[in-house]
Design an enzyme around this catalytic site. Structure first.
Site, mmCIF file in Angstrom:
data_model
loop_
_atom_site.group_PDB
_atom_site.id
_atom_site.type_symbol
_atom_site.label_atom_id
_atom_site.label_comp_id
_atom_site.label_asym_id
_atom_site.label_seq_id
_atom_site.Cartn_x
_atom_site.Cartn_y
_atom_site.Cartn_z
ATOM 1 N N CYS A 56 0.891 -1.245 -0.049
ATOM 2 C CA CYS A 56 0.932 0.065 0.272
ATOM 3 C C CYS A 56 0.869 1.492 0.133
ATOM 4 O O CYS A 56 0.648 2.651 0.216
ATOM 5 C CB CYS A 56 -0.171 0.020 1.039
ATOM 6 N N CYS A 125 -0.130 -5.742 6.368
ATOM 7 C CA CYS A 125 0.484 -4.939 7.675
ATOM 8 C C CYS A 125 1.444 -5.584 8.673
ATOM 9 O O CYS A 125 2.073 -6.062 8.932
ATOM 10 C CB CYS A 125 -0.540 -4.566 8.559
HETATM 11 FE FE1 FES Z 1 0.042 -1.176 4.477
HETATM 12 FE FE2 FES Z 1 -0.826 -1.848 7.091
HETATM 13 S S1 FES Z 1 -2.505 -0.280 5.875
HETATM 14 S S2 FES Z 1 0.826 -1.917 5.441
#
Ligand code: FES
Length: 154
Positions: A56, A125
């Site tokens: 992300c 994540c």
């Molecule tokens: Fe992408 Fe946590 S939202 S690493």
């Protein structure tokens, strides 16, 4: 003065609502590490440093203090969202006190289990936290083999 009291009350109500919403999605463990992240910061002159970027675009960095191949201290920094901070925090807790070999085996699944689950859209994540830890450990191992290289990294 009244305005200030109203503002405080509104802020408190908003925080309560946000927490109630978060509890519908996240475990208490995630919320605890999100609100009170452990081991935040950067160790000065670390023996290992790793950084990674998630799918992300969130970034994370970890720094290590190691003695006799055992992690004495570990810090992390991230500019990512609350979940990223929570799993970064939990990963440092999992790694602290472990040998380098044991810490290399900490998988994203281990991190997800330790925070008692993550929603599907935030499972990456845990990948970011686990990858960052591995990068820091690999840096330590490379420094150990060729300590002269550390002088050029700072
Ligand atoms: Fe992408 Fe946590 S939202 S690493």
């Amino acid at each position: 003065m009244d305005d200030e009291l109203l503002d405080d009350a509104s802020l408190e109500r908003l925080q309560k609502e946000m927490l109630e919403e978060a509890r519908k999605i996240y475990s208490e463990k995630v919320i605890d590490h999100w609100l009170n992240p452990r081991n935040v910061g950067r160790i000065e002159e670390p023996q290992g440093r790793g950084a990674a970027t998630g799918i992300c675009g969130d970034n994370m960095e970890m720094t290590l203090r190691i003695n006799n191949d055992r992690i004495l201290d570990i810090n992390f920094l991230t500019e990512g969202c609350g979940t990223t901070a929570a799993v970064g925090s939990m990963t440092t807790e999992l790694a602290k006190g472990k040998t380098v070999q044991e810490a290399l085996e900490i998988s994203p699944e281990d991190v997800i289990a330790a925070v008692e689950g993550l929603p599907p859209e935030h499972r990456h994540c845990a990948d970011l936290a686990s990858t960052t830890l591995k990068e820091a450990l690999k840096d330590y191992l490379a420094n150990k083999q060729e300590p002269w290289k550390r002088a050029y990294k700072r």
